[in-house]
Each structure stands twice: as C-alpha cells, then as structure tokens.
Design a protein around this motif. Structure first.
Motif, mmCIF file in Angstrom:
data_model
loop_
_atom_site.group_PDB
_atom_site.id
_atom_site.type_symbol
_atom_site.label_atom_id
_atom_site.label_comp_id
_atom_site.label_asym_id
_atom_site.label_seq_id
_atom_site.Cartn_x
_atom_site.Cartn_y
_atom_site.Cartn_z
ATOM 1 N N ASP A 35 17.831 -10.902 89.234
ATOM 2 C CA ASP A 35 19.190 -10.596 88.868
ATOM 3 C C ASP A 35 19.029 -9.488 87.587
ATOM 4 O OD1 ASP A 35 21.924 -10.945 88.198
ATOM 5 O OD2 ASP A 35 21.398 -12.214 86.441
ATOM 6 N N ASP A 99 21.420 -8.749 81.343
ATOM 7 C CA ASP A 99 20.714 -10.014 81.530
ATOM 8 C C ASP A 99 19.637 -10.570 80.427
ATOM 9 O OD1 ASP A 99 20.625 -12.072 83.674
ATOM 10 O OD2 ASP A 99 18.485 -11.444 84.111
ATOM 11 N N HIS A 125 24.409 -13.579 80.832
ATOM 12 C CA HIS A 125 25.175 -14.791 81.046
ATOM 13 C C HIS A 125 24.135 -15.865 80.613
ATOM 14 C CE1 HIS A 125 22.523 -15.699 84.848
ATOM 15 N NE2 HIS A 125 21.965 -14.720 84.183
ATOM 16 N N HIS A 126 23.380 -15.533 79.615
ATOM 17 C CA HIS A 126 22.580 -16.523 78.564
ATOM 18 C C HIS A 126 23.294 -16.784 77.529
ATOM 19 C CE1 HIS A 126 19.396 -14.265 81.091
ATOM 20 N NE2 HIS A 126 18.953 -15.484 81.216
ATOM 21 N N THR A 145 24.331 -12.139 86.236
ATOM 22 C CA THR A 145 24.596 -11.026 85.563
ATOM 23 C C THR A 145 25.205 -9.934 86.684
ATOM 24 O OG1 THR A 145 23.215 -11.264 83.690
ATOM 25 C CG2 THR A 145 23.869 -9.111 83.966
ATOM 26 N N ASP A 177 19.585 -15.685 91.319
ATOM 27 C CA ASP A 177 19.979 -16.319 90.469
ATOM 28 C C ASP A 177 20.475 -17.679 90.689
ATOM 29 O OD1 ASP A 177 18.713 -15.164 88.220
ATOM 30 O OD2 ASP A 177 20.502 -15.063 87.051
HETATM 31 MN MN MN Z 1 20.088 -13.712 85.163
#
Ligand code: MN
Ligand code: 5GP
Length: 344
Positions: A35, A99, A125-126, A145, A177
């Motif tokens: 990703d 990411d 996206h964390h 991401t 992912d």
């Molecule tokens: Mn990722």
C-alpha cells in the motif's frame, strides 16, 4: 457512484497546491509495503500526466515481490542516497506524506521533511495522525491509502488521467492492505473502484500472482519450519505466538519479505483470535513485532502498551529491545493482562 469521503475543502487545497507546484516529492513509511508503494506510485503516475516533476523517497529497501510495480525502479532509497534525497525534499514545492501518521515512521527521512519549506500534504488511513502537514487527509475507516489516492484523483476531476500503470499500482495497494480482499474489505465501494480500475486495462489476476505467488523455495520451507516447530498455541487465551531468531533466518537464506504474512497463519485455526510474530531483525538490534487479531480485539493496544508500537485494530506492529526470551515473556504478560477481552 462513490460517496464523498474526503472533505471538499481538502480536495480544493490539494488541487491548488498541485496546480501551483512544479517539483513534487512523495515520501512513505519505513519498510514500505504494497500500500505504501501502491499509493505513492499511483499518485506519481497521475502527477506525471500533469507534467510535474515527481520523485518518491523511501527510508529503506522494499520487498522483491513489489519490484515489478511500474515506476518502482526509480524510487530513491534514503539509506543509499541521503544527500540526493535531502536536496529533492528541500527543493520540493509540495511534499506528499503517504500511508503513515507520524514523522517517526519515516525514520531518518523525518528531519529533512520536518525542516522542508514545501507545502506538506498527509494522505493516510492510520489512527491518530500527528499534526505535521498543512492538509491532513486522514481516514482510518478506509482500508488502504491507495483507495484514498483513487478517491482524491477522481474528486479533483481527473479519472481520465489515471493510466493503466497508475491503476495497477492503486489496485496492488488496495489488494495487499486487505489481504487480497479478505479483511477490512466489506465496503461495497471497494468493488466499484476495482471495476473502474479494470476499465483501465489492469489484469488483476496477474497482479495477484505477481505479488502472492512469487516466493522462493527458502520462504516456503521456512514457513513449514515455523508452523511445525516455532508456533505455540495458547488455547485458554485464544492466542498463538511464532518467533524466529537471526540464526534460523540464516539457515533458510532469509531475504527481506520472506516472513511476510506469517503472522496471519495462526488465525486460520478455529478459535484463535490473536496472533503475534516475533522476528529478530537482521539489520537493527531489535525484535520486530507483528500483531494481528480478528473481530473486536484491539491488537494495536497491545502493540502500544507492550511493544512500543501501534497500528490498526486488527493489524499492528512494534519493536522490542531485549532478548527473544524477554520478548516472549512480554507477550505472555500481555495475554494475562488482556485475558478478559480475549475470552469474551
Ligand atoms: Mn496502508
Ligand atoms: P506489519 O506487521 O505488517 O509490519 O505492520 C502492520 C501495521 O502495523 C502497519 O500497517 C502499521 O500500521 C503498524 N506498524 C508496524 N510496525 C509498527 C511500528 O513499529 N510502530 C507503529 N506505531 N506501528 C507499526
């Protein structure tokens, strides 16, 4: 049709920054995965259609099974070309941080990114993003991401400018992912996006083979070895542990990426909902920790509390500084602390 995930104000700002930029740098996290590279290369291929000068900088090496990705051979490794990378970062009009959610995740690249004057954009996206960018597009509810990159490009009105190469990269990130669309993959819009990517001419079956079916003999034998000899199951805690020393990796001609996915294997057993993999790092003096869970068990809390790490609810990681025996002991302490949650 896709729902509007990204805020309009952020789309407008990013479009403006890109429009005014000439030199753009993309950075992604240490030990880049599918990703990290998929989102970075997906964005690069798009920006190149807009006549921008784009460079991707990664802190260190990435696994062999991602080397085929279009554009991968031009990625700049900071551990090899720090001076060149520093110059690119310092001169960039825009720096895209993809990411990752904290500067510590880009290791030695962090100092030059922090000091750079270019406009910084975070796309990630964390959970819990640090505030180090002018624009933060942070969506933990989105499974990759790469998917966010697709959404961003479309919302800026540039679906037409996604090339087949760009589509291949975005698809790779979405696929890796979600473990080949086996977890975090119930959002129906994912399949709408895949359909759009197929319209660009990608061969998704071939991408699957290139990423998942290109292992060495050593990796397969190592897998057999860990399953037979190095996996301990803790049924009373619905958990399992795999650990691997440096010597054992040497015996199987370990190369980076060979243990990718090992942490998921114990979850194939009925009743196991938490799995941890401990691997003595071959470069740094530490034990790399990978954690996975199914359902509501928060493996990221264990990562943060016991292994100096973090990540997603069901997939997280960390680092342990000490001996393997101590790391195993720490894992057992975590089981005791989380017994109630594990067994509920
Ligand atoms: Mn990722
Ligand atoms: P993996 O086990 O595949 O290396 O990592 C899974 C996820 O855990 C990553 O996507 C990332 O979110 C998180 N992660 C891995 N290593 C670390 C780490 O050392 N620190 C933190 N905070 N998160 C990590």
């Amino acid at each position: 049709m896709l729902s509007k995930v990204i805020l309009q104000a952020n789309i407008d700002k990013v479009a403006k920054y890109f429009d005014r930029a000439d030199k753009i740098v993309i950075v992604t996290h240490v030990s880049p995965d599918g990703d990290a590279l998929g989102s970075s290369l997906g964005l690069l291929h798009f920006l190149e259609t807009q006549e921008k000068t784009v460079n991707i900088i990664v802190p260190n090496a990435f696994p062999d099974f991602l080397r085929w990705m279009p554009g991968a051979k031009d990625i700049v490794r900071y551990d090899k070309y720090a001076e060149f990378a520093d110059k690119l970062i310092a001169e960039a009009d825009v720096i895209c941080c993809l990411d990752f959610n904290a500067l510590s995740r880009i290791d030695k690249v962090a100092a030059s990114v922090a000091a750079a004057e270019g406009r910084k954009i975070l796309i990630d996206h964390h959970l819990y993003p640090e505030d180090f960018c002018r624009v933060s597009i942070s969506h933990p509810e989105i499974s990759s991401t790469s998917e966010l990159i697709f959404r961003l490009i479309c919302r800026m009105g540039h679906f037409e400018d996604i090339t087949q190469e760009g589509a291949e990269c975005i698809y790779t990130g979405m696929m890796t992912d979600t473990g080949g669309f086996t977890y975090n993959s119930n959002n129906r819009e994912i399949y709408f996006i895949i359909s759009e990517l197929l319209s660009k001419g990608i061969d998704k079956d071939e991408i699957y083979r290139k990423v998942f079916n290109t292992y060495s003999e050593g990796r397969l034998r190592l897998m057999g070895y860990v399953l037979y000899d190095k996996m301990e199951v803790f049924p009373q805690f619905r958990s399992a542990l795999i650990w691997l020393t440096k010597e054992e990796q040497g015996k199987f001609q370990y190369v980076k990426g060979d243990t990718e996915g090992f942490v998921n294997m114990p979850l194939q057993m009925k009743g196991v909902r938490f799995s941890v993999f401990l691997r003595e790092d071959t470069e740094k003096k530490m034990i790399k920790v990978s954690l996975r869970s199914v359902g509501t068990f928060p493996c990221n809390r264990v990562a943060a509390e016991f292994f100096n790490g973090g990540g997603h609810l069901n997939a997280s990681g960390g680092e342990f500084y000490g001996t393997m025996d101590e790391a195993i002991e720490r894992f057992k302490q975590a089981l005791i602390k989380y017994e109630t949650l594990l067994c509920e």
